[in-house]
Design a protein around this motif. Sequence first.
Motif, mmCIF file in Angstrom:
data_model
loop_
_atom_site.group_PDB
_atom_site.id
_atom_site.type_symbol
_atom_site.label_atom_id
_atom_site.label_comp_id
_atom_site.label_asym_id
_atom_site.label_seq_id
_atom_site.Cartn_x
_atom_site.Cartn_y
_atom_site.Cartn_z
ATOM 1 N N LEU A 116 1.043 -1.197 -0.206
ATOM 2 C CA LEU A 116 -0.052 0.106 -0.030
ATOM 3 C C LEU A 116 0.943 1.293 -0.029
ATOM 4 N N VAL A 117 2.026 1.025 0.958
ATOM 5 C CA VAL A 117 2.860 2.372 0.950
ATOM 6 C C VAL A 117 3.457 2.588 -0.559
ATOM 7 N N TRP A 118 3.787 1.347 -1.125
ATOM 8 C CA TRP A 118 4.648 1.506 -2.311
ATOM 9 C C TRP A 118 3.528 2.278 -3.671
ATOM 10 N N ALA A 119 2.576 1.739 -3.385
ATOM 11 C CA ALA A 119 1.482 2.026 -4.472
ATOM 12 C C ALA A 119 1.042 3.396 -4.258
ATOM 13 N N LEU A 120 0.860 4.048 -2.971
ATOM 14 C CA LEU A 120 0.605 5.551 -2.698
ATOM 15 C C LEU A 120 1.763 6.418 -3.160
ATOM 16 N N ASN A 121 2.805 5.700 -2.747
ATOM 17 C CA ASN A 121 4.101 6.519 -3.403
ATOM 18 C C ASN A 121 4.249 6.750 -4.803
ATOM 19 N N GLU A 122 3.621 5.955 -5.528
ATOM 20 C CA GLU A 122 3.563 6.153 -6.944
ATOM 21 C C GLU A 122 2.760 7.340 -7.489
ATOM 22 N N TYR A 123 1.796 7.394 -6.525
ATOM 23 C CA TYR A 123 0.903 8.657 -7.007
ATOM 24 C C TYR A 123 1.887 10.006 -6.434
ATOM 25 N N GLY A 124 2.733 9.874 -6.162
ATOM 26 C CA GLY A 124 3.461 11.066 -5.645
ATOM 27 C C GLY A 124 3.304 11.763 -4.192
ATOM 28 N N HIS A 125 2.331 11.157 -3.600
ATOM 29 C CA HIS A 125 2.183 11.805 -2.096
ATOM 30 C C HIS A 125 2.805 10.608 -1.194
ATOM 31 N N ASN A 126 3.874 11.056 -0.673
ATOM 32 C CA ASN A 126 4.632 9.771 0.084
ATOM 33 C C ASN A 126 3.702 9.439 1.384
ATOM 34 N N ALA A 127 4.033 8.272 1.522
ATOM 35 C CA ALA A 127 3.059 7.524 2.807
ATOM 36 C C ALA A 127 4.066 7.076 3.524
ATOM 37 N N VAL A 128 3.831 6.740 4.727
ATOM 38 C CA VAL A 128 4.592 5.943 5.861
ATOM 39 C C VAL A 128 3.870 5.014 6.448
ATOM 40 N N GLY A 129 4.301 3.608 6.330
ATOM 41 C CA GLY A 129 3.667 2.520 6.906
ATOM 42 C C GLY A 129 4.380 2.390 8.327
ATOM 43 N N ILE A 130 3.340 2.028 9.246
ATOM 44 C CA ILE A 130 3.732 1.436 10.476
ATOM 45 C C ILE A 130 2.821 0.578 10.806
ATOM 46 N N SER A 131 3.305 -0.348 12.124
ATOM 47 C CA SER A 131 2.170 -1.056 12.611
ATOM 48 C C SER A 131 1.791 -0.570 14.031
ATOM 49 N N GLY A 132 0.896 -0.901 14.637
ATOM 50 C CA GLY A 132 0.356 -0.555 16.100
ATOM 51 C C GLY A 132 1.870 -0.617 17.050
ATOM 52 N N ALA A 133 2.616 -1.420 16.758
ATOM 53 C CA ALA A 133 3.848 -1.300 17.620
ATOM 54 C C ALA A 133 4.795 -0.276 17.596
ATOM 55 N N ASP A 134 4.868 0.399 16.240
ATOM 56 C CA ASP A 134 5.590 1.592 16.310
ATOM 57 C C ASP A 134 5.004 2.633 17.081
ATOM 58 N N GLY A 135 6.057 3.222 17.708
ATOM 59 C CA GLY A 135 5.563 4.414 18.583
ATOM 60 C C GLY A 135 4.722 3.760 19.696
ATOM 61 N N LYS A 136 4.493 2.480 19.988
ATOM 62 C CA LYS A 136 3.484 2.139 20.735
ATOM 63 C C LYS A 136 2.069 2.377 20.433
ATOM 64 N N THR A 137 1.866 2.822 19.229
ATOM 65 C CA THR A 137 0.512 3.498 18.909
ATOM 66 C C THR A 137 -0.756 2.677 19.277
ATOM 67 N N LEU A 138 -0.587 1.506 19.022
ATOM 68 C CA LEU A 138 -1.911 0.530 19.498
ATOM 69 C C LEU A 138 -1.235 -0.325 20.549
ATOM 70 N N LYS A 139 -2.049 -0.349 21.639
ATOM 71 C CA LYS A 139 -1.910 -1.145 22.861
ATOM 72 C C LYS A 139 -3.048 -2.078 23.136
ATOM 73 N N ALA A 140 -2.661 -3.450 23.284
ATOM 74 C CA ALA A 140 -3.654 -4.416 23.380
ATOM 75 C C ALA A 140 -3.671 -5.258 24.409
ATOM 76 N N VAL A 141 -4.856 -5.970 24.876
ATOM 77 C CA VAL A 141 -4.678 -6.884 25.970
ATOM 78 C C VAL A 141 -5.531 -8.096 25.358
ATOM 79 N N PRO A 142 -5.141 -9.461 25.732
ATOM 80 C CA PRO A 142 -5.577 -10.493 25.217
ATOM 81 C C PRO A 142 -7.249 -10.655 25.245
ATOM 82 N N VAL A 143 -7.878 -10.954 24.079
ATOM 83 C CA VAL A 143 -9.513 -11.071 24.045
ATOM 84 C C VAL A 143 -9.875 -12.190 25.040
#
Length: 291
Positions: A116-143
């Motif tokens: 997805l990042v690669w394809a968006l970049n092809e359009y010229g608008h740079n994208a940055v790919g992260i997962s929820g682990a980057d910057g502790k953006t998403l913190k989860a507990v077991p369901v």
Amino acid sequence: MQGREEGELELAQRKAEVLTEALPWINKMRGKTVVVKYGGSAMEDPKLMVQVLGDIELLKLMGMRVVLVHGGGKAISAMLTRLNMPVQFKNGLRVTDDDTMEAVQEVLIGKVNQQLVWALNEYGHNAVGISGADGKTLKAVPVSPELGRVGHIREVSPELIETILDDDYIPVIASVACGPDGFFNVNADEAASAVAEALHADKLIYLTDVDGLFADVNDEGSLIRSLTKAETKSILASGELAGGMVPKVRSIVEAMDRGVSEVVILNGKSPHSLLLEIFTDAGVGTLFTQA
Ligand SMILES: Nc1ncnc2c1ncn2[C@@H]1O[C@H](COP(=O)(O)OP(=O)(O)O)[C@@H](O)[C@H]1O
Ligand SMILES: CC(=O)N[C@@H](CCC(=O)OP(=O)(O)O)C(=O)O
């Protein structure tokens, strides 16, 4: 020749009308935060994917703060099948043991996110790919123990996403979260809902492989055009929803309970559904509103 010229004029006039209709919506949406969840079911066809990403690029160019949260359930299942590993769901959530979790990381973070990042970049608008682990953006507990490493989002730290947006990139977020002892598999609908809440998003859009929510899942003519939060809650409680629509509608209710004012389910397979929803008076798909 004469006829063709007339036809061309009509087409040009129609295009001008479309732009005129879009103008107030462009003004209204400039600077607004829009979270788009892109699901595996609608990501299967690469040509359609390119079209959807082109629309996202356009939203960005029109001044919206666009955040892309993606799934990739079909790609994960395909990988597990290739590896002769079980594909098992309970209430729309994948049973995820440690080995399955590794496959989920490889597919979502290693493959789908970067595509997805690669394809968006092809359009010229740079994208940055992260997962929820980057910057502790998403913190989860077991369901629950029976689902293994499936996580429920406990907290979203939006700082990294906001930094990416402020620097004019498009954040592309894989629905993998960090938990007490490693990575957790989070349903991407839930991840999108939690991100929308944390960013105080103006709009949350679910792109899937059907036109919206059907009153009868076997009848495409039964599309529900709009629902209030109370009506949505009663559909969820009725137990009539099946498969992936269960976590999707649950996430919609959660987003609305936490202040997101407008949620839409759209068909990511029908051309330019995103643009039609945002920039036309009629809109498309199923619209969920507070009241
Ligand atoms: N009432 C309903 N209306 C529309 N789709 C439904 C309904 N109940 C179940 N579904 C199923 O939900 C699917 C979409 O959910 P899902 O496959 O999880 O999408 P995504 O991968 O985009 O998150 C549809 O393809 C459809 O088969
Ligand atoms: C816990 C859980 O079920 N996680 C999902 C994560 C990916 C996802 O949600 O992808 P879609 O949006 O394409 O369905 C899964 O493993 O399939």
